[in-house]
Motif scaffolding. Structure first.
Motif, PDB file in Angstrom:
ATOM      1  N   GLU A 282       0.920  -1.337  -0.031  1.00  0.00           N
ATOM      2  CA  GLU A 282       0.328  -0.197  -0.142  1.00  0.00           C
ATOM      3  C   GLU A 282       0.790   1.356   0.193  1.00  0.00           C
ATOM      4  OE1 GLU A 282      -3.500   0.242   2.605  1.00  0.00           O
ATOM      5  OE2 GLU A 282      -2.455  -2.384   3.322  1.00  0.00           O
ATOM      6  N   PHE A 283       0.478   2.085  -0.893  1.00  0.00           N
ATOM      7  CA  PHE A 283       0.667   3.516  -1.005  1.00  0.00           C
ATOM      8  C   PHE A 283       0.198   4.342  -0.204  1.00  0.00           C
ATOM      9  CE2 PHE A 283       3.755   1.989  -4.175  1.00  0.00           C
ATOM     10  CZ  PHE A 283       4.648   1.976  -3.671  1.00  0.00           C
ATOM     11  N   ASN A 284      -0.371   5.177   0.513  1.00  0.00           N
ATOM     12  CA  ASN A 284      -0.872   6.061   0.785  1.00  0.00           C
ATOM     13  C   ASN A 284       0.231   7.756   1.481  1.00  0.00           C
ATOM     14  OD1 ASN A 284      -3.750   5.167   1.686  1.00  0.00           O
ATOM     15  ND2 ASN A 284      -2.482   3.369   2.278  1.00  0.00           N
ATOM     16  N   ALA A 285      -0.354   8.354   1.021  1.00  0.00           N
ATOM     17  CA  ALA A 285       0.294   9.754   1.182  1.00  0.00           C
ATOM     18  C   ALA A 285      -0.036  10.164   2.770  1.00  0.00           C
ATOM     19  CB  ALA A 285      -1.029  11.167   0.555  1.00  0.00           C
ATOM     20  N   ALA A 286       0.796  10.855   3.041  1.00  0.00           N
ATOM     21  CA  ALA A 286       1.064  11.129   4.809  1.00  0.00           C
ATOM     22  C   ALA A 286       0.217  11.733   5.024  1.00  0.00           C
ATOM     23  CB  ALA A 286       2.368  11.339   5.147  1.00  0.00           C
ATOM     24  N   ASP A 287      -0.041  12.504   4.143  1.00  0.00           N
ATOM     25  CA  ASP A 287      -1.536  13.994   4.656  1.00  0.00           C
ATOM     26  C   ASP A 287      -2.151  13.701   3.289  1.00  0.00           C
ATOM     27  OD1 ASP A 287      -2.697  16.026   5.581  1.00  0.00           O
ATOM     28  OD2 ASP A 287      -0.973  17.382   6.180  1.00  0.00           O
ATOM     29  N   PRO A 288      -3.049  13.757   3.201  1.00  0.00           N
ATOM     30  CA  PRO A 288      -4.008  14.151   2.339  1.00  0.00           C
ATOM     31  C   PRO A 288      -4.305  15.369   2.307  1.00  0.00           C
ATOM     32  CG  PRO A 288      -4.928  11.959   3.579  1.00  0.00           C
ATOM     33  CD  PRO A 288      -4.007  12.769   4.614  1.00  0.00           C
ATOM     34  N   GLN A 289      -4.513  15.766   3.197  1.00  0.00           N
ATOM     35  CA  GLN A 289      -4.623  17.154   3.007  1.00  0.00           C
ATOM     36  C   GLN A 289      -4.075  18.145   1.961  1.00  0.00           C
ATOM     37  OE1 GLN A 289      -8.433  18.428   4.035  1.00  0.00           O
ATOM     38  NE2 GLN A 289      -7.851  15.794   4.504  1.00  0.00           N
ATOM     39  N   SER A 290      -3.109  17.637   2.352  1.00  0.00           N
ATOM     40  CA  SER A 290      -2.083  18.426   1.594  1.00  0.00           C
ATOM     41  C   SER A 290      -0.649  17.141   0.473  1.00  0.00           C
ATOM     42  CB  SER A 290      -0.559  19.655   2.146  1.00  0.00           C
ATOM     43  OG  SER A 290      -0.318  18.808   3.872  1.00  0.00           O
TER      44      SER A 290
END
Lengths: 215, 79
Positions: A111-119
């Protein structure tokens, strides 16, 4: 059943990491991966999620003892299905072995997920990887050996996979920003490499000794 | 990256180049309309021929039945 997982924070945005992930092979750490093909790929018209199905072939070098016990082919095939959600900045891929299914089931999740989806452009990308290995005849000595071999190979290969991805990220950044900017990035990555060096040597030796089962 | 069959390498390269550009320049920018369809059709025809020759077609169709993974939430048991 044997199980292992790890997590890592890449210092690159989700877009760069996933772009590199599509272009990950070949890289200098991936000699065990022989081919990658795309079986199907589509964007869901309602969710906008990109679903890809790939066929990966991997060179095996199982321990001699295991080879004597079981009919292990030189090349094994894996099917990988992945989902990439560009709005949530999330990617998940599940791989299963197609070969040797009467002996063992290896399921790997990345899995890859943006650490901070807001930025998503500034916080880096969290990478999660896990593998579950189930050998048939779970009580036999051979089954335990299969599971242990698969898990130790996975651990070695997961380090190689991470380093390989970093080299592809560097390539993409150099393409995008020109050589000068690329070298700065390499310099920054060098610190990460240094920190991983000891672990890397150990994993590399283990990987060469054991051969590979996972991706 | 090479294909399962050397015959398909050139088609795969063309498809990968098309997809990688589309991914970076369109898809990630919010334009999710499909692209590269024509070259993908040619490339897929090539690899499916190789897959059948290597007798992998049955293994793939078994896997699709056993674990279809049709949508992202199909995989939630694995998180």
């Amino acid at each position: 059943m044997k199980f292992t997982e790890n997590q890592y924070l890449f210092a690159h945005p989700f877009g760069t990491i996933t772009e590199a992930n599509w272009r990950k092979y070949p890289n200098e750490y991936s000699s065990h991966v022989l081919s990658v093909d795309i079986l199907s790929r589509e964007v869901c018209p309602t969710t906008g999620v990109l679903r890809s199905e790939r066929l990966v072939s991997v060179k095996q070098s199982a321990p001699a003892l295991l080879r004597r016990l079981l009919p292990i082919p030189e090349v094994t095939y894996f099917r990988e299905v992945s989902f990439l959600d560009p709005k949530r900045k999330s990617y998940k891929a599940i791989s299963n072995n197609l070969s040797m299914r009467s002996i063992v089931d290896v399921e790997e999740t990345c899995e890859f997920n943006a650490a901070d989806p807001q930025s998503p452009d500034s916080g880096g990308t969290v990478f999660k990887q896990r593998a579950e290995v189930n050998a048939l005849g779970a009580l036999s000595y051979a089954a335990r050996l299969v599971e242990e071999t698969a898990v130790s190979s996975f651990k070695a290969n997961s380090w190689k996979g991470r380093q390989g991805l970093e080299t592809v990220v560097d390539k993409i950044l150099m393409e995008a920003e020109g050589l000068e900017a690329g070298f700065k990035e390499l310099e920054a990555e060098f610190k990460n490499l240094e920190a991983d060096f000891k672990e890397g040597i150990e994993a590399g030796i283990e990987g060469m000794r054991r051969g590979s089962v996972g991706l | 990256m090479t294909s399962i069959s050397p015959e398909c390498n050139e088609l795969k390269k063309q498809y990968d180049d098309c997809f990688n550009k589309w991914y970076a320049n369109k898809f990630l920018q919010g334009d999710t309309s499909p692209a590269c369809e024509q070259i993908f059709t040619l490339y897929r025809a090539c690899i499916w021929k190789a897959i059948k020759e290597k007798n992998l077609d049955q293994l793939i169709s078994d896997a699709r039945k056993e674990k279809p993974f049709n949508a992202a939430n199909d995989t939630s048991s694995n998180t």
